[in-house]
Structure formats: C-alpha cells, structure tokens
Motif scaffolding. Structure first.
Motif, PDB file in Angstrom:
ATOM      1  N   GLU A 243       0.847  -1.193   0.000  1.00 58.13           N
ATOM      2  CA  GLU A 243       0.000   0.000   0.000  1.00 58.13           C
ATOM      3  C   GLU A 243       0.885   1.247   0.000  1.00 58.13           C
ATOM      4  O   GLU A 243       1.696   1.447   0.912  1.00 58.13           O
ATOM      5  CB  GLU A 243      -0.918   0.009   1.231  1.00 58.13           C
TER       6      GLU A 243
ATOM      7  N   PHE B 144      -2.605   0.254  -3.981  1.00 63.52           N
ATOM      8  CA  PHE B 144      -1.616  -0.817  -3.846  1.00 63.52           C
ATOM      9  C   PHE B 144      -0.802  -0.954  -5.131  1.00 63.52           C
ATOM     10  O   PHE B 144      -1.353  -0.911  -6.239  1.00 63.52           O
ATOM     11  CB  PHE B 144      -2.302  -2.155  -3.535  1.00 63.52           C
TER      12      PHE B 144
ATOM     13  N   THR C  68      -6.984  -6.989  -6.545  1.00 63.20           N
ATOM     14  CA  THR C  68      -6.856  -6.573  -5.153  1.00 63.20           C
ATOM     15  C   THR C  68      -8.204  -6.060  -4.648  1.00 63.20           C
ATOM     16  O   THR C  68      -8.767  -5.118  -5.215  1.00 63.20           O
ATOM     17  CB  THR C  68      -5.787  -5.473  -5.004  1.00 63.20           C
TER      18      THR C  68
ATOM     19  N   GLY D 165      -7.390  -4.631  -0.070  1.00 61.86           N
ATOM     20  CA  GLY D 165      -6.016  -4.944   0.315  1.00 61.86           C
ATOM     21  C   GLY D 165      -5.649  -6.410   0.206  1.00 61.86           C
ATOM     22  O   GLY D 165      -4.493  -6.762   0.451  1.00 61.86           O
TER      23      GLY D 165
END
Length: 282
Positions: free
Chosen positions: A91, A99, A203, A206
């Motif tokens: 991140e 990310f 993603t 996260g």
C-alpha cells in the motif's frame, strides 16, 4: 560510488561417529549467505537490501558389506532459504488504499530430501554402482502479490534423479589393459514455470483474490534417461610416458529430450581421445 560493508557470523558444525568398524553415522548443521551477482549497484545501496540467507541440516549413515566390497551412503537434508526475490503487494502511501507491486527480498523456500549412493566390487573384473536422489523443494513465501503460490514446486529443480553404471576392468589376463563402462542417468519430469505463472489476481480491500488461472505453473518437461558408453585401452609405456586411448559415446541411443531449462538436450556425441602422461617413477 557506493561503499557498503556486510558482516555475518555463520556457524558450521557437525560430527562423524564410527559405531562399528564398518558403520558410521554423521550429521552437520550450517548457515550461509549469498549476494546475488545479478543485483545492481542501486539494489545494494538500498537501505532495505538483504542478501539471501540459508540454514540447514545434513544427516545420515554410511557403511560397507560383503567384506568391504559393497559400500553405501544414505543421507537426508533439510534446508531453509530466505530473502529470495518475490513480488509484494504494498500500500503506497500507507493508508491510501492504493496498492502497487514491489519486488523485495522477502521470499522463502524449503528444500528437503534424501540421497542414496552405492558402489559394488562384484569381483576382480566387474564393478557396479548407482545413486538416487529425491528433492522436495517448494515456496513457503512467494510474496503477498501471489498468495496461492505457497506450497508449489520451485521451477528448475528436478524432484527425482538417479544413475546406474557397470564397469569391466580386469586386473589380469589378456585384457588387463582394457576397461569398459556402461551407464544410464535418469531425470524426472521437472517444473519449468514460476509458481504463479498463469494466475490472474485482483486486489479487494487490500487482499489478493484469484480471478482466473490457466494452470501454466503446472507445466513440466518430460522425464528422460540418457545412456553413455566408454571404452579404454592402456597402451605400452613409451619413453617414460603412459599412453591411454579412449572412446566415449554420450547419449548412446541418440535420445531426443528436453533439459530442465527447456533447451534441447545434446545429440549423440562420439569422442576419441589419446592421453600421454609421464609414468610414475618406480
């Protein structure tokens, strides 16, 4: 210019104990580090740079049978490799929800297996021998960008390999200067692809979620075996020099195969050689 020093203390210790005159046990533990020569100067200068580390055990026993005519070694090994280059999902900046994929030295590998070697002097003219190895090498951490790669095989590492040979080398009689050997080696089907090859991720909050896979990481080159033949003759000593004439044939049956790096294996090759060496003084 970059001037950087790295200091490591890596212990190595072991023992070799004779249980009986014909049987020994042994074990050793060692640690090591490795600076990959493919790393650039910028990699070394990075404050987060870490060299590869490894630690592992080697253990087993060796002995002899049949009055010393049969010798064998059976050993096992267990090793961990750390700081392998992998891709992490990071991140950036922290807390932004954005990310990016970054290559870092955070990966780990586990290598364990066993090896068996034996040599047998059948009589004064015939000898035989063989070896077999089994290697279980997997990724235990391939980076957070490809979480499903954990537990998959390391590409380029053959899980099994072995060889067997016979040799004829009489010590008396009309053929005492002649010797011949015939052998075959075997390599099992070997993974060729990275453990995340063919996987497509996205993603979500996260976390890396697999969308689809082509199972490319399952691809392997087929197993193969290759035979070899050697014929040797020791000529009479000439002017204080020993003479040796040899004929060696690699890939005796001209087998087509792929090596573990996916390149075409060598075709049959025939080598005729003559060696001239100074005879030892008697």
């Amino acid at each position: 210019m970059v001037d950087k020093d790295l200091y490591f203390l890596k212990p190595n210790a072991g023992f070799n104990f004779k249980v009986t005159p014909s049987f020994r046990v042994f074990a050793s533990y060692s640690e090591s580090y490795f600076v990959n020569q493919n790393d650039t100067t910028a990699d070394h200068f990075n404050p987060t740079f870490k060299p590869e580390l490894a630690d592992g055990w080697d253990y087993g026993f060796k002995g002899e049978l049949l009055g010393g005519r049969l010798n064998y070694t059976i050993s096992g090994f267990y090793a961990n490799r750390q700081n392998v280059s992998v891709v992490n999902n990071v991140e950036t900046p922290l807390g932004s929800g954005n990310f990016v994929q970054v290559t870092e030295r955070d990966g780990d590998q586990l290598v364990r297996g066993y090896e068996i070697d034996a040599t047998w002097r059948i009589n004064d003219a015939f000898y035989a021998g063989g070896s077999w190895g089994h290697v279980y090498s997997i990724y235990t951490d391939f980076g957070s960008a490809s979480p499903l790669a954990i537990g998959r095989r390391v590409n380029g590492i053959s899980p099994q390999n072995g060889s067997v040979y016979v040799k004829y080398a009489p010590t008396s009689g009309p053929l005492k200067n002649f010797s011949a050997n015939l052998g075959v080696s075997y390599v099992a089907a070997t993974p060729t692809e990275a453990p995340n090859a063919g996987d497509t991720y996205t993603t979500v909050n996260g976390q890396r979620v697999l969308q689809r896979t082509t199972y490319q990481w399952r691809l392997r080159v087929p197993s193969f075996n290759v035979w070899s033949l050697g014929l040797h003759y020791r000529l009479p000593t000439m002017a204080g020099y020993d003479q040796r004439l040899s004929l060696n044939v690699n890939n005796l049956f001209d087998r087509e195969y792929l090596r573990v790096n996916r390149l075409i294996g060598e075709k049959r090759a025939i080598y005729l050689s003559y060696a001239l060496t100074r005879a030892p003084r008697r």
